[in-house]
Scaffold this motif. Structure first.
Motif, PDB file in Angstrom:
ATOM      1  N   ASP A 190      49.729  64.635  41.828  1.00  0.00           N
ATOM      2  CA  ASP A 190      50.973  64.756  42.586  1.00  0.00           C
ATOM      3  C   ASP A 190      50.941  65.943  43.549  1.00  0.00           C
ATOM      4  N   GLY A 191      49.786  66.587  43.652  1.00  0.00           N
ATOM      5  CA  GLY A 191      49.651  67.649  44.643  1.00  0.00           C
ATOM      6  C   GLY A 191      49.661  69.062  44.105  1.00  0.00           C
ATOM      7  N   ALA A 192      49.815  69.237  42.809  1.00  0.00           N
ATOM      8  CA  ALA A 192      49.769  70.607  42.264  1.00  0.00           C
ATOM      9  C   ALA A 192      48.347  71.150  42.354  1.00  0.00           C
ATOM     10  N   LEU A 193      48.229  72.385  42.740  1.00  0.00           N
ATOM     11  CA  LEU A 193      46.912  73.040  42.757  1.00  0.00           C
ATOM     12  C   LEU A 193      47.118  74.516  42.432  1.00  0.00           C
ATOM     13  N   ARG A 194      46.743  74.892  41.240  1.00  0.00           N
ATOM     14  CA  ARG A 194      46.858  76.287  40.796  1.00  0.00           C
ATOM     15  C   ARG A 194      45.453  76.864  40.678  1.00  0.00           C
ATOM     16  N   SER A 195      45.300  78.107  41.029  1.00  0.00           N
ATOM     17  CA  SER A 195      43.995  78.743  40.911  1.00  0.00           C
ATOM     18  C   SER A 195      44.185  80.226  40.612  1.00  0.00           C
ATOM     19  N   ILE A 196      43.399  80.729  39.706  1.00  0.00           N
ATOM     20  CA  ILE A 196      43.449  82.166  39.413  1.00  0.00           C
ATOM     21  C   ILE A 196      42.027  82.663  39.188  1.00  0.00           C
ATOM     22  N   GLU A 197      41.718  83.769  39.802  1.00  0.00           N
ATOM     23  CA  GLU A 197      40.414  84.400  39.636  1.00  0.00           C
ATOM     24  C   GLU A 197      40.651  85.751  38.971  1.00  0.00           C
ATOM     25  N   ARG A 198      39.880  86.040  37.949  1.00  0.00           N
ATOM     26  CA  ARG A 198      40.101  87.277  37.186  1.00  0.00           C
ATOM     27  C   ARG A 198      38.789  87.968  36.869  1.00  0.00           C
ATOM     28  N   THR A 199      38.866  89.272  36.699  1.00  0.00           N
ATOM     29  CA  THR A 199      37.758  90.009  36.107  1.00  0.00           C
ATOM     30  C   THR A 199      38.249  90.628  34.815  1.00  0.00           C
ATOM     31  N   ILE A 232      38.208  98.956  19.702  1.00  0.00           N
ATOM     32  CA  ILE A 232      38.020  98.009  20.808  1.00  0.00           C
ATOM     33  C   ILE A 232      38.784  98.510  22.028  1.00  0.00           C
ATOM     34  N   ARG A 233      38.223  98.308  23.196  1.00  0.00           N
ATOM     35  CA  ARG A 233      38.938  98.587  24.442  1.00  0.00           C
ATOM     36  C   ARG A 233      38.735  97.428  25.412  1.00  0.00           C
ATOM     37  N   MET A 234      39.748  97.154  26.195  1.00  0.00           N
ATOM     38  CA  MET A 234      39.635  96.127  27.235  1.00  0.00           C
ATOM     39  C   MET A 234      40.158  96.690  28.545  1.00  0.00           C
ATOM     40  N   ALA A 235      39.666  96.147  29.642  1.00  0.00           N
ATOM     41  CA  ALA A 235      40.112  96.588  30.967  1.00  0.00           C
ATOM     42  C   ALA A 235      39.802  95.487  31.974  1.00  0.00           C
ATOM     43  N   LEU A 236      40.329  95.648  33.182  1.00  0.00           N
ATOM     44  CA  LEU A 236      40.055  94.653  34.221  1.00  0.00           C
ATOM     45  C   LEU A 236      38.613  94.742  34.710  1.00  0.00           C
ATOM     46  N   GLY A 237      38.042  95.935  34.653  1.00  0.00           N
ATOM     47  CA  GLY A 237      36.658  96.124  35.072  1.00  0.00           C
ATOM     48  C   GLY A 237      35.956  97.097  34.144  1.00  0.00           C
ATOM     49  N   SER A 238      34.628  96.984  34.060  1.00  0.00           N
ATOM     50  CA  SER A 238      33.906  97.812  33.090  1.00  0.00           C
ATOM     51  C   SER A 238      33.994  99.296  33.435  1.00  0.00           C
ATOM     52  N   GLN A 239      34.153  99.612  34.724  1.00  0.00           N
ATOM     53  CA  GLN A 239      34.262 101.030  35.075  1.00  0.00           C
ATOM     54  C   GLN A 239      35.604 101.629  34.667  1.00  0.00           C
ATOM     55  N   ASP A 240      36.572 100.769  34.307  1.00  0.00           N
ATOM     56  CA  ASP A 240      37.887 101.253  33.896  1.00  0.00           C
ATOM     57  C   ASP A 240      38.033 101.354  32.384  1.00  0.00           C
ATOM     58  N   LEU A 241      37.004 100.973  31.657  1.00  0.00           N
ATOM     59  CA  LEU A 241      37.111 101.017  30.193  1.00  0.00           C
ATOM     60  C   LEU A 241      37.227 102.454  29.696  1.00  0.00           C
ATOM     61  N   HIS A 287      48.342  93.280  29.295  1.00  0.00           N
ATOM     62  CA  HIS A 287      47.644  92.070  28.829  1.00  0.00           C
ATOM     63  C   HIS A 287      46.533  91.755  29.822  1.00  0.00           C
ATOM     64  N   ILE A 288      45.335  92.133  29.475  1.00  0.00           N
ATOM     65  CA  ILE A 288      44.213  92.052  30.406  1.00  0.00           C
ATOM     66  C   ILE A 288      43.883  90.603  30.769  1.00  0.00           C
ATOM     67  N   SER A 289      44.063  89.685  29.814  1.00  0.00           N
ATOM     68  CA  SER A 289      43.698  88.285  30.067  1.00  0.00           C
ATOM     69  C   SER A 289      44.850  87.474  30.643  1.00  0.00           C
ATOM     70  N   ALA A 290      45.886  88.133  31.134  1.00  0.00           N
ATOM     71  CA  ALA A 290      47.080  87.420  31.596  1.00  0.00           C
ATOM     72  C   ALA A 290      46.739  86.385  32.657  1.00  0.00           C
ATOM     73  N   SER A 291      47.416  85.248  32.560  1.00  0.00           N
ATOM     74  CA  SER A 291      47.275  84.196  33.571  1.00  0.00           C
ATOM     75  C   SER A 291      48.670  83.827  34.063  1.00  0.00           C
ATOM     76  N   PRO A 292      48.841  83.566  35.352  1.00  0.00           N
ATOM     77  CA  PRO A 292      50.183  83.247  35.854  1.00  0.00           C
ATOM     78  C   PRO A 292      50.634  81.826  35.538  1.00  0.00           C
ATOM     79  N   PHE A 293      49.755  80.986  34.983  1.00  0.00           N
ATOM     80  CA  PHE A 293      50.149  79.615  34.642  1.00  0.00           C
ATOM     81  C   PHE A 293      49.387  79.167  33.406  1.00  0.00           C
TER      82      PHE A 293
END
Lengths: 469, 454
Positions: B166-175, B198-207, B291-297
């Motif tokens: 029906d035309g929906a197109l969602r896309s998310i790119e994450r690190t 344990i530690r998590m971050a958006l990028g390894s340099q931010d851990l 929430h590092i793994s957050a997704s908008p959909f």
């Protein structure tokens, strides 16, 4: 249908292995995989989920000076595989150089095709319609035989896998594996009382297994257990002797000792048994075996995921530690010879030393002798899952338990969790009965979730901590 | 460094063409691809270095009877997609007419803004250097710490898509990047002890590598002086991590799918009923900034949202997919997977004190002098939690705290019932801590059964 792997892959694989060896790697291994999975779920009188999945991929592993680099990809093109190999080489500071000396790679050995007679297995498996019918028969039997059932479920899983393994030591083998598993489970409820009981059955390499499944017996077993446990009291906590039933009771050895006899645990420094080969580590009544040979058993295999035929490995003989479960990396890093136990969930994991069909061997007692020998303790008829930590502390849950009072089984009890330390518990397995039987299960560890068998005869543990209320 | 990518428009056009050719008019799909690498070390040596390029797609089709079928594959070639569509169509003959999922009515609704920059990846050799350095520092911090048997440093780049006919197109790119360090310590004549961080971050340099080392050392060393605990009933304080893992194991309480299936402790009538003490609130906040793994959909393309689950102790909402929301007469909440039978699950729990409410107590796990058990971490939740019954019996790591002094518990289990626990919470401490599982303060509970080896 995906095109099968064949000897035609030889030139591509040789080129990859030559490229890796030429870069200076001690050993290069390529694992190619096709899978075809079907999962079905029946709830009450409906099929509520049908999940077909098919996949393909490659895992490329490079060893160099005791280290290894591993890259997995879904891209089976020559370019994709070469890119993956180069990435693995780069991890070890190696670089593909086609002008280098290739002498360490002498070509692939004779192609061993273990899959030839298994070519039709996938087609011989039950269709979606056949599998659906069997599951609905199962939920119908549950309805007929059970009481107070709020939820009735039947599930079926078929995992077909074709693998091709090639390594720069000449290994070149193909195999087809087939694992099928069926299960029935119920949730019984009556007011505030609830019990949830499930049983799962699994087989390897038997395409028609679902047709020979005794649905009525399975349903009767589940319903009887759910009815018994519905109003069971919570177990009283404490230290006590325990008798564990055969079949899935073998999870105690799997968790308490089996994992600690994998060479990956020596590599990590997390097994207390690392230097104890030849020493008494268990009660003299205990002989324990790990093998991949029992016909139809969930952990059986024609070759492991490193292309080696499985051995029958006596781990413990009369309480004395004899052998570890070893894979290629384990042999390289610990010196324990490979046992055909290099296993992985899929191409996305590097193989590791893992259990196959693992069990305590039969003893000379009758099961009733074990129960009669306990004045006050716990009988564990059905076990749930468990785990073991980095210090050898293990645990597993009891799904269906009974008090033993004055040598007799009395009231059903629930909510028990058994915990202990491998070094302390193994010498306390003082009696083994003569009714060895195996049960299918799944084991999750460093190389993913794999099919295994646990097993044992009825055994008695003189004292263990029973967690409860 | 490799970059494994998915072109959303290209995939949509190819599936659209292949579906049309097969006479399939109504379809949707979820797709993912990722580029990961990770390292493990062992006393200064690289133990294993891994990388993966993964791609997968799950396609659903509706047949002429309106029934749905599904197939998943890693083969994204036209041949693979054709086979997936055919497989899904074949499976649709077994679709459940009583529960037919539809497209989410929110699959084209505006998405929430997420300020999540893509962080540059450092590459496996940099990860190896950093992890070696972290392991070396950890080993140097205490003579009893001999190995760090479980360790890993990883970074990934991933893309997730949702597309429908029906035309929906969602896309998310994450690190995303993660670090775990679990040390093993042993003193002469004593049992080995283990703990970690344990530690998590958006990028390894931010851990927060230093923080992870400090916490792993502090935790491991704090368990060296251990004693068996006597079996009995104790006042218990859960650390944020332990409480979140327990409430997460019982998340079927909030799951509309589980309610409809009859495997939840809740029923349709539970909404509005008291589930916990009046000062407890619980939200699911998939968009939380930590929430590092957050997704908008979600898997059906529904926008992610913050949802109140328990407010002032009362059950306020369930987590929904499109189908369960339709069955309850509400809107989807953005908690769906993608399947023939769509799964529902929580994103990121946030536990806190209801504004304006108080327990009336001032308990503080650092200051309390009366005896209690501080539970740091729970194990074997897969085996010891009976979510359909409400009971749990779980091994734990923690301390017996007496007169303010902490004595590590040698080996023990804690058992109870989640409904009783939620209504016997004594106090929530003021400070909400961010963990890799969610956000929670320390949570005090009146009395739980502890089984020990004393």
């Amino acid at each position: 249908m995906t095109e099968s792997f064949s000897q035609a892959w030889s030139s591509t694989l040789q080129a990859l292995l030559r490229r890796g060896s030429g870069a200076g790697a001690n050993l290069v291994e390529v694992f190619l995989e096709h899978t075809d999975h079907l999962g079905l779920l029946a709830e009450q009188e409906r099929i509520t989920s049908v999940n077909p999945t098919f996949a393909r991929g490659a895992g490329i592993r490079v060893f160099h000076n005791g280290r290894d680099g591993f890259v997995s990809t879904n891209d089976l093109s020559v370019e994709g595989l070469t890119r993956a190999l180069d990435q693995a080489l780069a991890m070890l500071d190696l670089e593909a150089n086609m002008l280098a000396d290739h002498s360490r790679f002498e070509g692939l050995g004779v192609f061993k095709d273990y899959g030839l007679e298994k070519a039709q297995w996938l087609q011989q498996c039950p269709s979606m319609r056949d599998a659906s019918s069997r599951l609905l028969e199962g939920t119908s039997q549950l309805e007929r035989l059970g009481h107070n059932l709020q939820v009735r479920r039947g599930s079926y899983s078929r995992d077909w896998q074709e693998v091709l393994v090639a390594a720069s030591d000449g290994t070149f083998a193909r195999d087809i594996r087939l694992h099928q598993s069926t299960g029935l489970s119920v949730l019984a409820a009556d007011g505030e009382h609830r019990s949830s009981v499930g049983r799962r059955y699994g087989s390897t390499d038997r395409p028609n297994d679902l047709f020979t499944w005794n649905v009525e017996n399975s349903a009767a077993e589940v319903c009887e257990s759910a009815g018994t446990m519905l109003r069971a009291d919570y177990v009283e906590a404490g230290q006590m002797p325990v008798v564990l039933a055969n079949r899935f009771g073998g999870v105690i050895f799997h968790e308490a000792c089996g994992h600690l006899l994998e060479t990956t645990q020596i590599e990590r420094g997390t097994t207390p048994f690392a230097d104890r080969v030849g020493e008494l580590i268990a009660h003299p009544s205990v002989t324990a075996i790990d093998e991949g040979l029992s016909s139809g058993a969930f952990g059986s295999l024609s070759i492991d995921d490193e292309g080696m035929e499985p051995l029958r490995t006596v781990l413990i003989k009369d309480g004395v530690l004899k052998c570890f479960i070893s894979d290629r990396a384990g042999e390289l890093r610990t010196g324990h010879q490979r046992t055909g136990s290099g296993r992985r969930q899929s191409h996305a994991f590097a193989a590791a030393s893992r259990m196959r069909n693992t069990y305590i061997d039969a003893g000379e007692h009758k099961p009733e002798d074990l129960i009669a020998s306990v004045e006050r303790g716990l009988y564990c008829k059905s076990m749930g899952g468990g785990s073991v930590g980095p210090t050898g502390q293990f645990n597993f849950s009891v799904e269906e338990g009974y008090l033993i009072e004055n040598g007799n089984l009395t009231r059903p009890v629930k909510g028990a969790t058994l915990i202990g330390d491998a070094k302390e518990v193994m010498p306390r397995i003082s009696m083994c009965a003569d009714d060895l039987d195996l049960a299918a299960g799944y084991c999750g560890s460093v190389s993913g979730s794999i099919f295994v068998t646990v097993g044992q005869p009825h055994i008695k543990v003189d004292s263990i901590t029973v967690g409860g209320r | 460094m490799t970059t494994n990518t998915l072109d959303a428009s290209d995939l949509r056009d190819r599936v659209q063409a292949l579906a049309s050719g097969a006479g399939i008019r109504h379809w949707d799909l979820g797709a993912a691809c990722s580029d990961d690498c990770s390292v493990q070390v062992d006393r200064g040596d690289a133990k294993q270095m891994k990388a993966a390029q993964r791609s997968s797609i799950t396609v659903r089709v509706w047949n002429s009877d309106g029934l749905v079928g599904i197939t998943s594959t890693t083969d994204l070639t036209d041949a693979g997609l054709t086979r997936a569509l055919e497989g899904a169509y074949q499976a649709s003959a077994f679709g459940n007419p009583d529960d037919v999922p539809q497209f989410s009515p929110l699959a084209t609704a505006p998405l929430p803004n997420q300020e999540r920059p893509l962080m540059p990846r450092q590459g496996i050799l940099t990860l190896l250097k950093d992890l070696r350095s972290a392991e070396a520092e950890l080993l140097s911090r205490h003579p009893a710490i001999e190995t760090v048997p479980y360790n890993g440093l990883a970074e990934s780049l991933s893309t997730n898509l949702y597309i429908n006919s029906d035309g929906a197109l969602r896309s998310i790119e994450r690190t995303q990047a993660s670090l775990y360090l679990y040390a093993r310590a042993e003193e002469s004549g004593r049992k080995p002890r283990s703990s970690g961080a344990i530690r998590m971050a958006l990028g390894s340099q931010d851990l927060d590598i230093q923080g992870c080392i400090d916490e792993a050392v502090e935790r491991t060393v704090s368990h060296l002086a251990y004693q068996p605990i006597e079996t009995g009933t104790y006042r218990v304080c859960f650390t944020p991590e332990a409480f979140l893992s327990l409430i997460g194991a019982f998340s079927s309480i909030f799951n509309a799918r589980a309610v409809l299936d009859g495997v939840s402790l809740s029923s349709r009538e539970s909404l509005g009923q008291q589930l916990a003490v009046p000062f407890l609130s619980l939200e699911d906040d998939g968009l939380h900034p930590d929430h590092i793994s957050a997704s908008p959909f979600d898997g059906e393309g529904t926008p992610t949202q913050k949802l109140s689950l328990i407010e002032s102790g009362f059950l306020r909402n369930f987590l929904h997919s499109e189908a369960t929301a339709r069955a309850f007469g509400v809107k989807p909440t953005g908690h769906a997977g993608l399947g023939a039978k769509v799964s529902v699950g929580p994103d990121w729990f946030v536990v806190g004190t209801t504004p304006g409410r108080s327990s009336g107590l001032g308990l503080d796990h650092n200051l309390e002098t009366d005896t209690f058990v501080l539970i740091e971490d729970l194990s074997a939740l897969h085996a010891g939690v009976k979510s359909t019954q409400g009971s749990f019996s779980l091994p734990f790591d923690g301390w017996l705290v007496k007169d303010g002094e902490r004595i590590s518990v040698e080996a023990a289990t804690v058992a109870g019932d989640i409904r009783s626990l939620l209504t016997s919470i004594l106090h929530l401490e003021a400070t909400q801590e961010v963990t890799h599982r969610g956000v929670s303060p320390h949570v005090w509970v009146e009395a739980l059964s502890i089984t020990g080896e004393a």
